[in-house]
Write a protein that holds these residues in place. Sequence first.
Motif, short mmCIF file in Angstrom:
data_model
loop_
_atom_site.label_atom_id
_atom_site.label_comp_id
_atom_site.label_asym_id
_atom_site.label_seq_id
_atom_site.Cartn_x
_atom_site.Cartn_y
_atom_site.Cartn_z
N SER A 1 0.85 -1.20 0.00
CA SER A 1 0.00 0.00 0.00
C SER A 1 0.88 1.24 0.00
CB SER A 1 -0.94 0.02 1.21
OG SER A 1 -0.22 0.22 2.40
N CYS A 2 0.32 2.34 -0.47
CA CYS A 2 0.98 3.64 -0.40
C CYS A 2 -0.11 4.70 -0.29
CB CYS A 2 1.87 3.90 -1.61
SG CYS A 2 0.99 3.98 -3.20
N ASN A 3 0.26 5.87 0.18
CA ASN A 3 -0.70 6.96 0.35
C ASN A 3 -0.04 8.25 -0.12
OD1 ASN A 3 -2.97 8.45 1.04
ND2 ASN A 3 -3.21 7.47 3.04
N CYS A 4 -0.85 9.28 -0.29
CA CYS A 4 -0.41 10.51 -0.94
C CYS A 4 0.17 11.51 0.06
CB CYS A 4 -1.59 11.13 -1.68
SG CYS A 4 -1.16 12.64 -2.59
N ILE A 5 1.21 12.22 -0.37
CA ILE A 5 1.82 13.26 0.46
C ILE A 5 0.82 14.35 0.82
CG2 ILE A 5 2.66 14.51 -1.58
CD1 ILE A 5 4.42 14.24 1.85
N LEU A 6 -0.17 14.59 -0.06
CA LEU A 6 -1.16 15.64 0.24
C LEU A 6 -2.06 15.22 1.39
CD1 LEU A 6 -2.08 16.76 -3.38
CD2 LEU A 6 -0.51 17.85 -1.78
N ASN A 7 -2.46 13.94 1.43
CA ASN A 7 -3.23 13.45 2.57
C ASN A 7 -2.39 13.53 3.85
OD1 ASN A 7 -5.47 12.90 1.00
ND2 ASN A 7 -4.90 10.76 0.65
N TYR A 8 -1.12 13.15 3.74
CA TYR A 8 -0.19 13.18 4.86
C TYR A 8 -0.06 14.60 5.40
CZ TYR A 8 4.32 12.48 7.30
OH TYR A 8 5.34 12.43 8.23
N ARG A 9 0.08 15.56 4.48
CA ARG A 9 0.33 16.95 4.87
C ARG A 9 -0.93 17.65 5.33
NH1 ARG A 9 2.84 21.50 0.76
NH2 ARG A 9 3.21 23.14 2.30
N HIS A 10 -2.00 17.60 4.50
CA HIS A 10 -3.21 18.35 4.82
C HIS A 10 -3.95 17.77 6.01
CE1 HIS A 10 -2.37 20.52 1.29
NE2 HIS A 10 -3.04 19.81 0.41
N SER A 11 -3.81 16.46 6.25
CA SER A 11 -4.58 15.82 7.33
C SER A 11 -3.74 15.55 8.56
CB SER A 11 -5.18 14.49 6.83
OG SER A 11 -5.98 14.72 5.69
N GLY A 12 -2.48 16.01 8.56
CA GLY A 12 -1.64 15.87 9.75
C GLY A 12 -1.42 14.43 10.17
N LEU A 13 -0.95 13.59 9.23
CA LEU A 13 -0.81 12.17 9.52
C LEU A 13 0.52 11.82 10.19
CD1 LEU A 13 -2.38 10.48 6.36
CD2 LEU A 13 -3.44 11.00 8.55
N GLU A 14 1.41 12.76 10.33
CA GLU A 14 2.68 12.46 11.01
C GLU A 14 2.38 12.04 12.45
OE1 GLU A 14 7.23 14.16 11.47
OE2 GLU A 14 5.71 15.33 10.41
N GLY A 15 2.85 10.83 12.80
CA GLY A 15 2.61 10.29 14.14
C GLY A 15 1.25 9.64 14.31
N ARG A 16 0.42 9.63 13.27
CA ARG A 16 -0.91 9.02 13.35
C ARG A 16 -0.98 7.81 12.43
NH1 ARG A 16 -5.15 13.52 12.20
NH2 ARG A 16 -6.51 12.20 13.47
N ARG A 17 -1.74 6.79 12.80
CA ARG A 17 -1.73 5.50 12.12
C ARG A 17 -2.94 5.32 11.22
NH1 ARG A 17 -2.25 1.38 16.41
NH2 ARG A 17 -1.60 -0.11 14.82
N THR A 18 -2.71 4.70 10.06
CA THR A 18 -3.79 4.18 9.22
C THR A 18 -3.69 2.66 9.34
OG1 THR A 18 -2.32 4.29 7.29
CG2 THR A 18 -3.86 6.12 7.61
N THR A 19 -4.26 2.13 10.38
CA THR A 19 -4.04 0.75 10.83
C THR A 19 -4.09 -0.25 9.69
OG1 THR A 19 -5.08 1.36 12.93
CG2 THR A 19 -4.80 -0.99 12.48
N GLY A 20 -3.02 -1.05 9.57
CA GLY A 20 -2.96 -2.09 8.55
C GLY A 20 -2.39 -1.62 7.24
N PHE A 21 -2.36 -0.31 7.02
CA PHE A 21 -1.86 0.25 5.77
C PHE A 21 -0.54 0.96 6.06
CE2 PHE A 21 -6.12 -0.62 4.63
CZ PHE A 21 -6.18 -0.69 3.25
N THR A 22 0.57 0.33 5.66
CA THR A 22 1.88 0.93 5.80
C THR A 22 2.55 0.97 4.44
OG1 THR A 22 2.93 -1.20 6.29
CG2 THR A 22 2.11 0.09 8.18
N GLY A 23 3.50 1.88 4.29
CA GLY A 23 4.19 1.98 3.01
C GLY A 23 4.66 3.40 2.76
N PRO A 24 5.16 3.67 1.58
CA PRO A 24 5.67 5.01 1.28
C PRO A 24 4.55 6.04 1.19
CG PRO A 24 5.70 3.65 -0.70
CD PRO A 24 5.33 2.74 0.43
N ILE A 25 4.87 7.25 1.61
CA ILE A 25 4.02 8.41 1.36
C ILE A 25 4.58 9.06 0.10
CG2 ILE A 25 3.24 10.65 2.21
CD1 ILE A 25 2.03 8.28 3.72
N THR A 26 3.74 9.23 -0.89
CA THR A 26 4.24 9.45 -2.25
C THR A 26 3.74 10.75 -2.88
OG1 THR A 26 2.40 8.28 -3.28
CG2 THR A 26 4.24 6.95 -2.50
#
Length: 657
Positions: free
Chosen positions: A285-310
């Motif tokens: 799995s991978c997720n978008c840098i915009l979701n990471y940035r706009h939603s403040g995902l640093e330090g927060r988990r998307t349980t079961g979904f790990t991988g690069p932020i792209t």
Amino acid sequence: MINGQGMLELSELKQKIAAGGFYFIAADESLLTDLPKGDWIGGTTPYFMTDNGGLQTRDKAYVLELPKYVTGACIKIYTGRSLASVYRDAPENGFSLITMPASSPTHLSFALNAHDYDDFAASPLAGWIAGVRLEDIGKATPKVFDGRTGNSFTDAAAVMHVSLPKGRTAVLGIINIFEPGDGDVLTFEADGFNAKNAFVNGRSVKLARYLASKKLDTRLPLVADYGGAMINVSFQSVNETSGDVSFFAPVFKGVEYRHAKSVGEYLRAFMSQKPQGIEDRLMFSCNCILNYRHSGLEGRRTTGFTGPITFGEVAYQLLNQTAVYMEIVTANLAERLRTETALRRQNRLLGTLMDTIPDPVFYKDESGRLLGCNRAYEELAGLPKAKILGRTVRELFPAEIADVYTRKNNELLAAPGTQTYELDFPGGDGGSRSMIVRSATFPGAGGGVGGIAGVIRDVTDLRRANDELKLFRDLLESSSDAVLIIFPGDGRLLDVNVSACEMLGRSRPELLKMRFPETRADLPADYDWRAEAERIKAAPSLLMNLTNRRSNGDTFPAEANVKYVALSGKEYLVAIMRDISGRRKMEAALKEVSTLQGLIPICANCKKIRNDKGYWERVETYISQRSEAKFSHGLCESCIDKLYGNEKWFKDGEKPG
């Protein structure tokens, strides 16, 4: 999780590569450069989603170790041109993993053209767009690596084609929490990553100015339906000074986009869409840098979904602000998942289609509880869908409306089929709106009637327009002047009133087969209708003196006031024509009478008048020839006395007969 997936330090990763296996790696450029040669591909990024939450690091790598049961893997490096064969090169049973540098020509070409590749989407293709730290954009260059040679590329796609054994299948999925909003429809005049102009509900606008005037949150993407899947196009920048708007993915000509609805808390929305039990089947799995940035995902988990932020995600084609995942499942489970996915897409497509219907649409079960509706029905009820579904009309509308609704529904359930009836709804202005309700029963799962589906059409404005049209037609037909509606292109008569038929001596069907010039008798041999039409269009209105011909061949003079009219993008000429035969006769008579004015030579003795040819005529002859006056003869009292004054009978009081 069915694979070796996780964050490793450089020393651990070196040991793994040396031990063999196939790897898909994401890490900082410095770490990737130090890796030994082996069966791996990689791309740069310092952002990751780990088991402990979002993380930014240059010291660890995300590593996907392919399962031991894969039957083979082939690494290929593609250019922007050769990438068109990526689907054709995929194994018959397997999948492909891909990474490309952000903003490279290969990345841009893939984004614009992937859907036109040979065998597009015939095999699962998943991966990400490589990037650098946000602070280093414009300073550092994203790269991808071929582990077999250790070479890095700033403009290429590194792809690993993976074969699976019989009985196992790769299934690709996405989690997109964004949905189209209820606002304007945006379309674009060309494919591309940049746009200055757009069409908003069909009207051309300056896009940057429009975004500013609407105060749209550009952290939310544009969303469009691409064949049943909701796909995002994220905003990269908006320059109000230059008018340039750039995107992280291309917009496509003719596709209808809407600005996304606000989603509230990202993680809650994400987890609500995560497929149940997927943790046991998830390979990548991978997720978008915009979701990471706009939603403040640093330090927060998307349980079961790990991988690069792209910096862009790949699931068959380029995506934005979307989580991409791949499962490895048995063939039977794969078929079920494909069916479920197809049903979800079909339901979403049907929902989208329903929402594009301007009339309220609904369906309900046998008990009258609403199971579904479109946006127009929400507007009619004045409630969001969440507060409509599961309720009956008695809970949504006034009693007088609900009573009619319920009675008609019961009649339809008692005699399944179709039904049409009229209903008066209260209007916002205090009046009422006339609605036509068309309903039909639909079958239930076990046979019999499952419920009622229907559509409601507001015919208030249509009826008002019909009334106004009838009034206009009545006024038209009551006119004593001929009215002709003419097509400027070739002079065809499009409509005429009764007076026109009477004036020209032809029926309406006859006239509607004719051209306006064919009703006239005064046309020269070199007459050009188009030139005359252009002359009419250039003037506010034009008064024309015509000679017209009736069906029996008779001609008559007419006067026509012709005006150019444009309505709803169509052009017309409107001619108001009057028969002026009577006026011409009167003018001629007045002209004759005018010859009696001035100095007339008359004999002082016999009172004869000398005409213009020099002959003397009696007064009555002269006047009767020059006017419509008629003469009768008698005697005045003076002449009677002169003639008969000495006669006895006259003196005795008898008058001549």
